[in-house]
Design an enzyme around this catalytic site. Structure first.
Site, PDB file in Angstrom:
ATOM      1  N   GLU B  50       0.615  -1.534  -0.309  1.00  0.00           N
ATOM      2  CA  GLU B  50      -0.095   0.330   0.026  1.00  0.00           C
ATOM      3  C   GLU B  50       1.155   1.454  -0.107  1.00  0.00           C
ATOM      4  O   GLU B  50       0.468   2.264  -0.622  1.00  0.00           O
ATOM      5  CB  GLU B  50      -1.030  -0.008   1.103  1.00  0.00           C
ATOM      6  CG  GLU B  50      -1.710  -1.481   1.287  1.00  0.00           C
ATOM      7  CD  GLU B  50      -1.093  -1.790   2.237  1.00  0.00           C
ATOM      8  OE1 GLU B  50      -0.445  -3.149   1.849  1.00  0.00           O
ATOM      9  OE2 GLU B  50      -1.996  -2.750   3.619  1.00  0.00           O
ATOM     10  N   ARG B 179      11.444 -23.458  -7.668  1.00  0.00           N
ATOM     11  CA  ARG B 179      12.416 -22.735  -6.816  1.00  0.00           C
ATOM     12  C   ARG B 179      12.199 -21.765  -6.359  1.00  0.00           C
ATOM     13  O   ARG B 179      12.704 -21.030  -5.110  1.00  0.00           O
ATOM     14  CB  ARG B 179      13.207 -23.809  -7.292  1.00  0.00           C
ATOM     15  CG  ARG B 179      14.150 -25.230  -7.132  1.00  0.00           C
ATOM     16  CD  ARG B 179      15.401 -25.385  -7.789  1.00  0.00           C
ATOM     17  NE  ARG B 179      15.201 -26.457  -8.224  1.00  0.00           N
ATOM     18  CZ  ARG B 179      15.969 -27.299  -9.011  1.00  0.00           C
ATOM     19  NH1 ARG B 179      16.660 -26.945  -9.658  1.00  0.00           N
ATOM     20  NH2 ARG B 179      15.767 -28.792  -9.190  1.00  0.00           N
TER      21      ARG B 179
END
Lengths: 347, 347
Positions: B50, B179
């Site tokens: 935000e 990964r």
């Protein structure tokens, strides 16, 4: 395959239709396998994507790699050149997906001279994003998408003009998104009279396109809701020099002759980079006979309408040899709740 | 359907695997139909999504709407509460997709008291993104994905141990991405001895996961390339108190008894939020008999291996009634160049 380049392209796609005659661009700065900054070009005249991403990264940009959907600029436009900013922030590598064919390309040399590795990583998704932009910019014409919703037998409406609703509400949502990602929608006055449409974007917080109406005669019924609705401007192209606007939201643009090319040139000059055509058979057929359409989107509903075909979407006066019929390439097909969306480009 | 919420979720997905025990979060600020700011939580301890998006938006945030993949926080952690920042920037609306069940939820009330409209817009994609995070946080255990590559008849290798290569190079690319989006990879010492793997991320600029080896006996061959490679740390869990590290990159973690739960608790405490298990039949079977696996990914190659099935991926000592066999739900299937990827969750 580069995941980070894909992210840069995703960011570019997020701002499609809000950059006017500028291209939508995304950028991601990566250092030691992590994203340390991301950005997109939000608006014409505003910061470029690279600058947004570098500002977010700050000190972390040093020694990192920036992935950009489009080659960084080297010119002073409304903002300083991005290559300068990249050098200033001490990046070690620049990867971009598409070369900007509309600008002199000295960026690679400038960056390499500053000791920065440059990689041109051609990516089809990005190329698709800019293909029409380059053409549009060099021809000073908007990128044009035409959308039609039809029955399996190619009709936009029955002979009686009934067209509500051939396709379903999920297709409508998809069309709202098309409107959101285009600067303007163009239609004919006949469609306004028949369907009384608004051409707004009914998605939460969506951007309403400018509505453009083609009416050579200027025989307009200003009580139609499009002209009363002020969610975005309405422009009327007409050959009727006596036509007067009923309110501040409606702009009358008079041309002595409403040739499609002249209209499109004028539209581009007024800042419309991406134009969506959503019209009835007449305007649709007129445009399909030109080379201005970059992309055609057909939504097929699984029904047959029959009748005489008064409202089939493609009608011409001339009959041409089958071997000379316009050929398209199918770019993609998608099933939207039992309606088929087909995206095509002219071959 | 909200396009802007989808963009916030896309941003969150971009930073999966780089936020440690913090959740991946994305945010988009929208004003008058345009994106004026976008952000993602890049790293544990760093600015929240935000805040990144609001900083990019600056003055433009005033009166706008912020879309966040996760409910904004109200607490002072390593950064101040996001709700304060949202109020300070004068937004008129907050839309979020998932409620944070791990924190006291007073955000809605605080925002509404400040005159800001709050909308909880449940979105399945976002819920899927955080489902395991909440469980992991409340149990203080990492989110666990298990990956196996097998033949149609369920074998990871022939009876002779030959496993190179069951699946194709496109699957390998997909595994590299797995990964990259996990903090660490766990395997058994048997796999190290048999295959001599590195468990790195061979995608450009990809993040190498920490490599975790389970070896109760501590009978390790330190000449194997995993222990020589310094692209990321190697942790060895062992019951052998005499085991010594051969170099600074290898960390020995001694537990008197290597119970899976204790190992996982310890892994989480060390900052691993997302763990990928890529192991041979023994470790794979051991984990599959527990409830720790959140997600199972099976890559099927279109071949049959036969033999006695020494290396079939699931083997147990006990024989259980068919009605009590572990049931999964198929979340998705995808064809990757003639190999089938199946994502499953335990029912």
């Amino acid at each position: 395959m580069s995941y980070f380049m894909n992210y840069a392209i995703q960011l570019a796609q997020m701002v499609e239709g809000q950059t006017g005659v500028n291209p939508p661009v995304g950028a991601v700065v990566v250092k030691n396998g992590r994203i340390v900054g991301l950005g997109a070009h939000l608006k014409q005249g505003d910061k470029h994507a690279e600058v947004q991403a570098l500002d977010m990264a700050g000190e972390n940009a040093k020694g990192g790699t920036i992935y950009i959907s489009l080659e960084p600029c080297t010119h002073f436009g409304s903002t300083p050149p991005c290559v300068n900013k990249i050098i200033e922030f001490g990046l070690s590598k620049v990867v971009y997906a598409v070369k900007d064919t509309t600008l002199p390309s000295e960026g690679d040399a400038i960056l390499e001279q500053a000791g920065i590795e440059v990689e041109y990583q051609y990516t089809e998704d990005a190329a698709a994003l800019y293909r029409d932009f380059f053409k549009a910019k060099s021809e000073q014409l908007p990128e044009i998408t035409m959308k039609v919703s039809v029955s399996l037998d190619g009709k936009q409406a029955t002979d009686m003009g009934q067209s509500k609703w051939i396709t379903n509400s999920d297709v409508k949502q998809d069309v709202y998104h098309l409107r959101h990602t285009h600067d303007a929608v163009l239609t004919g006055n006949g469609t306004i009279n028949a369907d009384n449409p608004q051409y707004t974007t009914r998605i939460p917080n969506g951007k309403h396109p400018i509505r453009i109406v083609l009416s050579r005669s200027g025989n307009i019924d200003f009580t139609k809701q499009l002209f009363q609705d002020s969610s975005s401007e309405v422009w009327i192209y007409t050959e009727n020099e006596h036509l007067k606007s009923p309110n501040a939201n409606v702009k009358i643009i008079y041309l002595t002759e409403c040739k499609l090319k002249d209209i499109l040139k004028d539209i581009y000059k007024r800042g419309i980079g991406k134009l969506l055509i959503e019209a009835g058979p007449r305007v649709t057929s007129e445009f399909l006979q030109t080379h201005f359409i970059d992309q055609l989107i057909i939504y097929y509903a699984p029904k047959i309408i029959g009748g005489s075909g008064k409202n089939q979407f493609y009608q011409t006066n001339d009959v041409i040899d089958l071997n000379h019929a316009t050929q398209f390439e199918i770019i993609s097909t998608e099933l939207i709740n039992q309606n088929l969306k087909m995206i095509l480009r002219k071959k």
